[in-house]
Design an enzyme around this catalytic site. Structure first.
Site, PDB file in Angstrom:
ATOM      1  N   ASP A  41      52.601  66.773 110.203  1.00 17.91           N
ATOM      2  CA  ASP A  41      53.135  65.864 111.922  1.00 17.91           C
ATOM      3  C   ASP A  41      51.674  65.465 112.601  1.00 17.91           C
ATOM      4  O   ASP A  41      50.259  66.480 112.851  1.00 17.91           O
ATOM      5  CB  ASP A  41      53.524  66.658 112.844  1.00 17.91           C
ATOM      6  N   SER A  42      51.962  64.509 112.489  1.00 20.43           N
ATOM      7  CA  SER A  42      50.097  63.805 112.727  1.00 20.43           C
ATOM      8  C   SER A  42      50.739  62.872 114.256  1.00 20.43           C
ATOM      9  O   SER A  42      51.954  62.139 114.445  1.00 20.43           O
ATOM     10  CB  SER A  42      49.788  62.836 112.244  1.00 20.43           C
ATOM     11  N   PHE A  46      49.885  51.889 107.792  1.00 23.45           N
ATOM     12  CA  PHE A  46      50.951  52.410 108.486  1.00 23.45           C
ATOM     13  C   PHE A  46      50.282  52.678 109.823  1.00 23.45           C
ATOM     14  O   PHE A  46      49.397  52.432 110.303  1.00 23.45           O
ATOM     15  CB  PHE A  46      51.347  52.262 107.619  1.00 23.45           C
ATOM     16  N   ASP A  81      47.307  51.889 112.434  1.00 19.38           N
ATOM     17  CA  ASP A  81      46.129  51.721 111.315  1.00 19.38           C
ATOM     18  C   ASP A  81      45.442  50.542 111.383  1.00 19.38           C
ATOM     19  O   ASP A  81      44.072  50.404 111.161  1.00 19.38           O
ATOM     20  CB  ASP A  81      46.655  51.652 110.129  1.00 19.38           C
ATOM     21  N   LYS A 134      39.424  55.377 103.537  1.00 18.59           N
ATOM     22  CA  LYS A 134      40.286  55.791 104.832  1.00 18.59           C
ATOM     23  C   LYS A 134      40.912  57.311 105.296  1.00 18.59           C
ATOM     24  O   LYS A 134      40.916  58.746 105.252  1.00 18.59           O
ATOM     25  CB  LYS A 134      42.360  55.329 105.281  1.00 18.59           C
ATOM     26  N   HIS A 144      42.238  61.724 109.601  1.00 13.56           N
ATOM     27  CA  HIS A 144      43.185  63.421 109.894  1.00 13.56           C
ATOM     28  C   HIS A 144      43.399  63.791 108.702  1.00 13.56           C
ATOM     29  O   HIS A 144      43.625  64.795 108.819  1.00 13.56           O
ATOM     30  CB  HIS A 144      43.207  62.642 111.029  1.00 13.56           C
TER      31      HIS A 144
HETATM   32  P1  ITT Z   1      58.162  62.501 109.847  1.00  6.83           P
HETATM   33  O1  ITT Z   1      58.350  62.734 111.186  1.00  6.83           O
HETATM   34  O2  ITT Z   1      59.638  62.033 108.727  1.00  6.83           O
HETATM   35  O3  ITT Z   1      57.224  62.878 108.835  1.00  6.83           O
HETATM   36  P2  ITT Z   1      56.742  60.474 111.062  1.00  6.83           P
HETATM   37  O4  ITT Z   1      56.445  58.502 110.977  1.00  6.83           O
HETATM   38  O5  ITT Z   1      58.248  60.084 112.474  1.00  6.83           O
HETATM   39  O6  ITT Z   1      57.281  61.079 109.618  1.00  6.83           O
HETATM   40  P3  ITT Z   1      55.433  61.969 113.049  1.00  6.83           P
HETATM   41  O7  ITT Z   1      56.108  62.671 113.901  1.00  6.83           O
HETATM   42  O8  ITT Z   1      54.437  63.037 112.353  1.00  6.83           O
HETATM   43  O9  ITT Z   1      55.887  61.560 111.601  1.00  6.83           O
HETATM   44  O10 ITT Z   1      54.601  61.225 113.677  1.00  6.83           O
HETATM   45  C1  ITT Z   1      53.506  60.079 112.499  1.00  6.83           C
HETATM   46  C2  ITT Z   1      53.036  59.095 114.045  1.00  6.83           C
HETATM   47  O11 ITT Z   1      51.794  58.877 114.228  1.00  6.83           O
HETATM   48  C3  ITT Z   1      53.533  57.786 112.444  1.00  6.83           C
HETATM   49  O12 ITT Z   1      54.814  57.344 112.587  1.00  6.83           O
HETATM   50  C4  ITT Z   1      51.954  56.574 113.439  1.00  6.83           C
HETATM   51  O13 ITT Z   1      53.001  56.023 113.802  1.00  6.83           O
HETATM   52  C5  ITT Z   1      51.132  57.445 113.837  1.00  6.83           C
HETATM   53  N1  ITT Z   1      50.656  57.465 112.510  1.00  6.83           N
HETATM   54  C6  ITT Z   1      50.174  58.899 111.414  1.00  6.83           C
HETATM   55  N2  ITT Z   1      49.237  59.124 110.453  1.00  6.83           N
HETATM   56  C7  ITT Z   1      48.329  57.302 110.619  1.00  6.83           C
HETATM   57  C8  ITT Z   1      47.821  57.381 109.493  1.00  6.83           C
HETATM   58  O14 ITT Z   1      47.443  57.490 109.061  1.00  6.83           O
HETATM   59  N3  ITT Z   1      47.627  56.105 110.260  1.00  6.83           N
HETATM   60  C9  ITT Z   1      48.120  55.207 111.531  1.00  6.83           C
HETATM   61  N4  ITT Z   1      49.181  55.427 111.636  1.00  6.83           N
HETATM   62  C10 ITT Z   1      49.617  56.654 112.205  1.00  6.83           C
END
Ligand code: ITT
Length: 201
Positions: A72-73, A157, A160, A180, A185
């Site tokens: 979760d990010s 993505f 970024d 990257k 993170h």
């Molecule tokens: P899952 O829940 O299925 O894992 P999700 O994309 O909905 O997929 P999150 O709820 O964790 O996942 O939301 C993460 C969002 O944060 C992601 O869609 C991006 O918009 C942003 N994000 C996370 N890591 C990133 C990265 O390395 N580079 C750019 N944006 C990032």
């Protein structure tokens, strides 16, 4: 322990990054797009940690024989009081795309009148490891940076193309993926997971 890692995500960009960074540790890294019968978890938590645990435990309960990793990010922007945060994926609404989210972020920063160093923020990542429907451990990572004035670059993505990591002049969208991975993170959280894997597998 078998040599397949299931990543509890439908975000294939995340899976790709995790596969690149953990490749040597597992024969196979697959995600939930290979398990269409498992419903998408409801991310009802208010923290990255809670949502990572929800995703890991639900997927692990459905595939109890596997080692499962959830990510979760999101992006926290200081001038927006930490938004979009845990709502990063759906910042611009239920039908949000990476592009519509980036447009909204630039709009919100313009409304807030945030310029230069006032555009500080960070990506955060919480990884939750689960097995047999039970949480095993969690690992975190973050990277500080500045939100650019406009999109630059096509790599990566999500946000970024708008994120300039501390110590660099280019966005994650412009920097090579190896750069990257070395400071992101997700890369930092995965380094902690690698230490765990070396000690426990
Ligand atoms: P899952 O829940 O299925 O894992 P999700 O994309 O909905 O997929 P999150 O709820 O964790 O996942 O939301 C993460 C969002 O944060 C992601 O869609 C991006 O918009 C942003 N994000 C996370 N890591 C990133 C990265 O390395 N580079 C750019 N944006 C990032």
């Amino acid at each position: 322990m078998n040599s397949t890692l299931i990543v509890a995500t439908h975000n294939t960009h995340k899976t790709g990054e995790i596969r690149e960074m953990l490749g040597g540790f597992f024969e196979e890294v697959v995600d939930l797009t290979a398990f269409p019968e498992i419903p998408e978890a409801d991310e009802t938590g208010t923290t990255f940690s809670e949502n990572a645990a929800i995703k890991a435990i639900e997927a692990s309960a459905a595939i109890p024989e596997a080692l499962v990793l959830a990510d979760d990010s999101g992006l926290e922007v200081d001038a927006l009081d930490g938004a979009p945060g845990v709502y990063s994926a759906r910042y611009s609404g239920e039908d949000a795309t990476d592009e519509s989210n980036r447009v909204k972020l630039l709009e919100e920063l313009a409304k807030a009148g945030a310029k230069g160093k006032k555009r500080s923020g960070r990506f955060r990542c919480l990884l939750c490891l689960a097995c047999g429907g039970v949480m095993v451990d969690e690992f975190d990572g973050s990277v500080e940076g500045i939100i650019a004035n406009e999109e630059k670059g096509k790599n990566g993505f999500g946000y970024d193309p708008l994120f300039i990591p501390e110590g660099h002049c280019e966005t994650f969208g412009q920097l090579p993926s190896e750069t990257k991975h070395g400071l992101s993170h997700r890369g930092r959280a995965l380094e902690k997971l690698k230490v765990w894997l070396k000690a426990n597998r």
